[in-house]
Design a protein around this motif. Structure first.
Motif, PDB file in Angstrom:
ATOM      1  N   GLU A 124     -23.423   9.895  -8.888  1.00 26.06           N
ATOM      2  CA  GLU A 124     -22.649   9.873  -7.653  1.00 26.06           C
ATOM      3  C   GLU A 124     -21.165   9.901  -8.019  1.00 26.06           C
ATOM      4  OE1 GLU A 124     -23.899   6.526  -5.345  1.00 26.06           O
ATOM      5  OE2 GLU A 124     -25.927   7.298  -5.017  1.00 26.06           O
ATOM      6  N   GLN A 141     -23.670  23.663  -2.514  1.00 30.35           N
ATOM      7  CA  GLN A 141     -24.838  22.793  -2.643  1.00 30.35           C
ATOM      8  C   GLN A 141     -24.644  21.824  -3.808  1.00 30.35           C
ATOM      9  OE1 GLN A 141     -28.713  24.228  -1.954  1.00 30.35           O
ATOM     10  NE2 GLN A 141     -28.063  26.111  -0.946  1.00 30.35           N
ATOM     11  N   ILE A 142     -25.031  20.577  -3.564  1.00 30.87           N
ATOM     12  CA  ILE A 142     -25.026  19.535  -4.595  1.00 30.87           C
ATOM     13  C   ILE A 142     -26.477  19.138  -4.819  1.00 30.87           C
ATOM     14  CG2 ILE A 142     -24.137  17.298  -5.276  1.00 30.87           C
ATOM     15  CD1 ILE A 142     -21.951  19.377  -4.733  1.00 30.87           C
ATOM     16  N   GLY A 146     -24.925  12.811  -5.614  1.00 30.37           N
ATOM     17  CA  GLY A 146     -24.110  12.830  -4.415  1.00 30.37           C
ATOM     18  C   GLY A 146     -22.743  12.227  -4.635  1.00 30.37           C
ATOM     19  N   ILE A 163     -26.740  18.649   0.325  1.00 35.95           N
ATOM     20  CA  ILE A 163     -26.905  17.671  -0.753  1.00 35.95           C
ATOM     21  C   ILE A 163     -28.389  17.329  -0.794  1.00 35.95           C
ATOM     22  CG2 ILE A 163     -26.146  15.466  -1.699  1.00 35.95           C
ATOM     23  CD1 ILE A 163     -23.670  15.628   0.065  1.00 35.95           C
ATOM     24  N   ALA A 180     -27.359  10.485  -1.087  1.00 33.31           N
ATOM     25  CA  ALA A 180     -26.497  11.649  -0.894  1.00 33.31           C
ATOM     26  C   ALA A 180     -25.042  11.207  -0.738  1.00 33.31           C
ATOM     27  CB  ALA A 180     -26.952  12.453   0.326  1.00 33.31           C
ATOM     28  N   ASN A 194     -23.416  18.688   7.490  1.00 37.46           N
ATOM     29  CA  ASN A 194     -24.102  18.743   6.202  1.00 37.46           C
ATOM     30  C   ASN A 194     -25.609  18.825   6.401  1.00 37.46           C
ATOM     31  OD1 ASN A 194     -21.717  18.136   4.334  1.00 37.46           O
ATOM     32  ND2 ASN A 194     -21.641  16.400   5.740  1.00 37.46           N
ATOM     33  N   LEU A 196     -28.635  17.115   4.493  1.00 34.93           N
ATOM     34  CA  LEU A 196     -28.926  16.068   3.521  1.00 34.93           C
ATOM     35  C   LEU A 196     -30.440  15.857   3.495  1.00 34.93           C
ATOM     36  CD1 LEU A 196     -26.158  13.548   4.727  1.00 34.93           C
ATOM     37  CD2 LEU A 196     -25.937  15.402   3.068  1.00 34.93           C
TER      38      LEU A 196
END
Length: 699
Positions: A124, A141-142, A146, A163, A180, A194, A196
């Motif tokens: 994170e 995009q992750i 997060g 995410i 996230a 977003n 998630l």
């Protein structure tokens, strides 16, 4: 249409913002005064300015966007939430660059332009204050981790990202605290648009007195724990949660513990039948929380609304469909009104599922309207003109701003209109292409352009009446026109003027590549005229994430028009009766007509009282071949079981009217009176088939 005439509060702990802030729907502009600049000094009058520095010359609206809800409130030394707008805009594609800029001391707008995988899994990034982290369209995009916002971190925007996928194979995972977005003691944070999903522990954790938080227009899904709030004995936090689609999540939807003011509105909570994930509860007011829950939609949930004995929960206007178990309200806490703290506008609860299915999650138009690099910003920005009734803009009327656009302008001009009601007629002539009219309020209802001409209204100069097309409040004859985040209305009083022809157009378009996003077009008869410059001219119109309201032939004309992911609202006639027609196409034989797709048709009218359409052979032209297709759309019981009708002596069965895979009480099986497309036919009647080589892009 000329043929129509023959037929019949709690204790405030902070200052309230003086105006509504400019967000809450996709791509709302910031306070327009910050964007008033042109490509050449003096081009649009003495008030226009040129931004000289490379760092600001290409700043698009999304890079300077500000939050709504509690995140907009001035408190704790922070004036609203605007993220990194005062810093450089940088683009990142690697974990190293993302971490470098997110953890920096200075402000940044950080554009994530690809997929970044966290290493190690569950990482994170410790975001510092004054940051905007925004995905570039749907590309940002992750994966596998997060963001973390620690004690005192403030003024952060996390927007338009996906995410996902830190899941470690254990449902209700207590070993891997992989979220996230986690916030511990942060303030002034905006989490918006977003997607998630599928993390190890939770999707959003707002902990340890995190406050002045707004969470809006997100998709939260495929998770045991969606959104937890609390981990504190203090009852001090103020949080707004609106327009989120929470689906296939078991708990914390959200669980709201010890929040002084929790305002939840226009959210869609969905538990899909027949899947492995089963909700245990929906919205939960825990501990000392004082919650106001408004106009949300709960589908299939167990225990949709739960309240601790020590908490307070006020419900207003919510819809519950297929829910079971607890649905609670009450408590002894002090009553409070969210409008004491900030302005907001509610959407109807019944419209929420359609709105969020089309509008929640990352938007292709955010994070992509300017070219940015880590070193400099080179692209030229659109010219922006500002309109405000109170004189705080460059112009006080919309038409004055249109008049200031030079003939044959080569590039985009954005007319940013501050909230208010503008009673005027607006015409965008054919020699002024590339114009955008955009409301800057927090809702499309905040900015309204309205007038009350009808077909039979006498012209002031005594030269006759306006006629149907001439009655339009807003008339667009210029190609590549866009409108968003506003209302266009015709409020002609039919009851008071039954002596004249009462067709009254709100919006008329007679151009190609017209893009309407997040608008309301409202009237009675002949609300929306989608026309072309001539019978042999192509005119394409794309409408999305919008409302169209009316009662008789209120979507009509010869253009190739798509209404996608929108709500069509049926309205009673002036005398209280329910009867009408949704569409009246007058399509040329070699063109596509009106397509309604992925939308909802509803309204407070009688059952089986409205036709989906009828065939308008304008001027009795037998060579026309009117077309309306309605597909993948929810139809209320207001739609007749035989939904098509003849007009002007022409049989609709000789023209092109069909449905495909519609749902709802107003849908029906195939018959000679209700043609249905085959799968093969439907494959050639998609949105892309209507638009051809044009891909609508917000600018």
């Amino acid at each position: 249409m000329s043929a129509h005439r023959s037929r019949g509060t709690g204790r405030p702990r902070h200052r309230r913002r003086s105006t509504a802030l400019a967000i809450g729907v996709p791509l709302a502009l910031t306070a327009a005064g910050t964007l008033a600049y042109g490509t050449d000094l003096g081009l649009f009058g003495a008030d226009a300015q040129t931004k000289a520095s490379a760092a600001t010359a290409a700043t698009p609206a999304w890079a300077t966007a500000t939050a709504d809800g509690f995140a907009s409130v001035n408190a704790l030394g922070q004036n609203g939430t605007y993220g990194g707008r005062d810093g450089k805009t940088v683009t990142v594609k690697t974990l190293a660059d993302l971490e470098k800029y997110a953890t920096a001391a200075e402000p940044y707008v950080i554009v994530v332009a690809g997929t970044i995988t966290m290493d190690p899994i569950g990482k994170e990034i410790k975001v510092q204050s004054d940051k905007t982290i925004v995905g570039s369209g749907t590309a940002g995009q992750i994966v596998g981790g997060g963001f973390f916002l620690g004690q005192g971190v403030h003024n952060v925007i996390i927007r338009n990202l996906t995410i996902r996928d830190a899941y470690q194979g254990v449902w209700n995972d207590k070993e891997h605290d992989f979220d996230a977005i986690q916030m511990d003691g942060a303030h002034h944070v905006w989490i918006d648009h977003n997607d998630l999903r599928h993390m190890a522990d939770g999707l959003i954790d707002s902990r340890k007195d995190t406050t002045y938080l707004t969470v809006s227009w997100n998709k939260l899904s495929q998770e045991n724990k969606a959104f937890g709030i609390g981990w504190t004995d203090n009852v001090t936090a103020d949080i707004t949660i609106h327009h989120n689609w929470i689906r296939e999540t078991e708990q914390r939807n959200p669980s709201t513990d010890n929040v002084a003011h929790a305002h939840l509105y226009n959210n869609f909570l969905e538990d899909v039948a027949g899947t492995d994930i089963k909700s245990s509860y929906g919205n939960y007011s825990r501990g000392g929380t004082n919650m106001v829950l408004e106009n949300s939609y709960f589908q299939g949930l167990t225990n949709p609304v739960v309240r601790d004995a020590t908490a307070t929960l006020v419900q207003r206007g919510n819809v519950f469909s297929g829910t079971t178990g607890k649905n609670e309200s009450g408590g002894t806490g002090a009553a409070w009104n969210p409008k004491t703290y900030y302005a907001y506008t509610l959407d109807k609860a019944a419209d929420v599922p359609a709105l969020l299915k089309s509008g929640a999650g990352p938007r292709s138009s955010i994070g992509t309207s300017a070219s940015t690099t880590t070193a400099t910003t080179n692209a030229a920005a659109a010219t922006t003109l500002t309109v405000a009734k109170d004189g705080s803009g460059q112009y006080t009327t919309v038409q004055a701003a249109v008049n200031a656009v030079p003939a044959n302008n080569p590039a985009r001009v954005v007319i940013a209109v501050k909230p208010g009601t503008y009673r005027e007629l607006v015409k965008v002539p054919s020699n002024k292409p590339h114009v955008t009219i955009q409301g800057t309020g927090g809702s499309r209802k905040d900015t309204t352009i309205v007038f009350d001409n009808a077909s039979g209204t006498p012209k002031p100069d005594g030269s006759g009446t306006y006629g149907t097309g001439g009655s339009a409040t807003v008339a667009v004859d210029a190609d590549d026109f866009q409108a968003r985040n506003l209302t266009i209305s015709n409020d002609f009083d039919e009851a008071a003027h039954q002596d004249i022809a009462n067709q009254a157009v709100a919006l008329r378009t007679s151009a190609d590549k017209v893009f309407l996003d997040s608008v309301i077009v409202s009237g009675d008869q002949d609300t929306l005229l989608v026309d072309t410059a001539a019978k042999d001219k192509l005119g394409r119109v794309y409408i999305t994430n919008s409302y169209v309201i009316g009662n008789t032939d209120f979507i009509f004309g010869r253009a190739t028009a798509v209404i996608d992911k929108s709500v069509i609202t049926l309205k009673k006639r002036w005398n209280g009766t329910s009867a009408g027609y949704v569409t009246a196409p007058s399509t040329a034989a070699d063109r596509k007509g009106i397509l309604i797709a992925n939308s909802t048709v509803n309204g407070d009218v009688s059952d089986r009282s409205f036709f989906l359409g009828r065939n308008w052979h304008a001027g009795g032209d037998a060579t026309l071949d009117p077309q309306t297709t309605v597909r993948n759309t929810s139809l209320s019981a207001a739609i007749k079981t035989t939904p098509w009708s003849d007009m002007g002596g022409f049989s609709w069965k000789d023209d092109r009217f069909a449905e495909y895979k519609n749902t709802g009480a107003g849908s029906g099986a195939a018959s000679s009176d209700r043609p249905q497309l085959t799968d093969a036919q439907a494959a050639a009647q998609e949105v892309a088939d209507w638009l051809g080589d044009w891909t609508p892009t917000a600018s």
